[in-house]
Design a protein around this motif. Structure first.
Motif: not given
Ligand SMILES: [Zn+2]
Lengths: 140, 308
Positions: B135-143, B288-297
């Protein structure tokens, strides 16, 4: 020398390095089959000095791929009607369970009881496998 | 066995699945109120076998903003594992209560093992030792996707501890799946990218250097990282390398106007505070993006929000 009669139908695993016969016997779980199985140890051999050999008189197909990992020099002869009908060339198995152990001290398999950890072939040339859990490399 | 999906490593999702996840996160960002009670009545188990306040806050905020609720622990001494319970038993028990589990553990491979015992509860890996932290990686990609509008065709300069940085290895692996991405690896000799990561890349797609100033003008993204004290044998070695790369205003003058500066945080001194006000500095927004991508996940793994 003890004389063991030729088998009519089955598998002969030959050219096993001396002392490795029992390991292979266990790995193939030959103690669990009900057919005739013979493990010969320390047989004089021109090529190898001494060798081990296993004869299995059975019709059940055995999964022998793991032998490719244990020793690629082993030869496998398939016998029918007392004659050799096929000689299997061993290759490294793509996936292995039961014979390798993960060497990474931080891997969960070192701390929890995990049965049947699978190792995936990572590099055939150097016979290296990868732990399915932590991805660290290991070899036999 | 039911067809449930876990997230154990970034590669568990195809590029298409990731893209669809990012679009869902975009939709949440655009109208978060619409999702306020999507997970009403759902329970997330937050199983932290080692403390990690940042990651736990991110997941728990994500679930609470979806209207769901949380059970869990963040002190292994409080878990029944400390009484000798096996991971298998813990997961099976939790599976009786919770709809989805987030698992953090110091041992490598734990999340994967947990997923094997979890028959109808999706498991999210929130870090398994030095192994994976998807999910750290997803956060980076999302950003990156948010600021640069796409994930392909970028020049990504990565600076600092490239040898031990799990976050970075995982980012490189994930970004190398996109077309036209090039990497510039900036580090002292001692902290270079390990060969097994480089072997996974096409040689024409990366270069290695120990000079930040001379390459910064090429970068679309500058990813700074922390040099961690515990990785070094001696204090002198750490002190010497820690100060090797520090991003300041002066160095930034050579960079593109639309470059973005990222950092997984917390920082020590790799980025001077004077850089914080620069519009290119996006590291405080990553969480912030980390939280949103986790919501989506969470929504996706619970099958609450299908492809739109
Ligand atoms: Zn392992």
């Amino acid at each position: 020398m003890i004389n063991v009669s030729k088998i009519k139908k089955g598998i002969v695993i030959d050219h096993i390095a001396q002392g490795q016969g029992y390991k292979i016997f266990s790995q193939l779980k030959l103690d669990e089959i009900e057919d005739v199985v013979v493990l010969l140890r320390n047989i004089p051999s021109n090529k190898m000095g001494k060798k081990d050999l296993i004869k299995i008189e059975t019709e059940i197909p055995l999964d022998l791929t793991v032998l490719g990992l244990i020793d690629p020099n082993i030869t496998i002869n398939i016998i029918k009607d007392g004659l050799r009908v096929d000689k299997i060339k061993l290759t490294l198995p793509l996936k292995v369970t039961g014979i390798l152990k993960c060497k990474n001290p931080r891997c969960i398999t070192q701390h929890e009881k995990v049965k049947d950890v699978e190792f995936i072939l990572a590099d055939a040339a150097s016979r290296i496998y990868r732990c399915e859990y932590c991805d660290s490399h290991t070899s036999l | 066995m039911k067809n449930i999906k876990h997230l154990i490593e970034p590669g568990d999702f195809t590029i298409e699945e990731l893209d669809s996840l990012f679009r869902l996160a975009d939709a949440i960002i655009a109208d978060p109120n619409k999702y306020l009670d999507r997970c009403k009545g759902k329970l997330l188990a937050s199983l932290f076998f080692e403390p990690s306040t940042r990651t736990r806050f991110s997941f728990e905020s994500a679930m609470l903003r979806l209207g769901g609720q949380i059970i869990g622990f963040d002190d292994p001494a409080a878990s029944s594992t400390s009484k000798g319970e096996s991971l298998a038993d813990t997961i099976r028990t939790v599976g009786c209560y919770a709809d989805i589990a987030v698992l953090r553990h110091p041992r490598e491979g734990t999340a994967k093992l947990a997923s094997k015992y979890s028959e109808d509860m999706p498991v999210i890996n929130a870090g398994d030792g030095g192994h994976q932290h998807p999910t750290q990686t997803l956060t980076d990609l999302m950003t990156i996707r948010h600021y640069k509008k796409r994930l392909d065709g970028h020049v990504i300069a990565i600076c600092g501890d490239l040898k031990f940085g799990r976050t970075i290895h995982s980012l490189v692996k994930a970004m190398s799946r996109y077309e036209g991405v090039r990497f510039i690896f900036i580090s002292p000799e001692e902290l270079r990218m390990p060969s097994y990561i480089l072997e996974g890349l096409d040689e024409s797609t990366y270069m290695q250097t120990d000079q930040l100033e001379s390459v910064i003008h090429e970068a679309d993204i500058l990813y700074m990282s922390r040099v961690q004290r515990e990785r070094f044998v001696s204090e002198e070695e750490y002190e010497r390398l820690k100060n090797y790369y520090i991003l300041d205003k002066e160095k930034l003058t050579g960079a593109k106007d639309d470059m973005i500066v990222m950092h997984p945080l917390p920082r020590v001194n790799e980025i001077c505070e004077e850089v914080d006000d620069d519009p290119r500095a996006v590291y405080f927004h990553q969480a912030r993006f980390g939280m949103f991508i986790r919501m989506a996940l969470i929504l996706r793994l619970l099958n609450m929000e299908v492809e739109q």
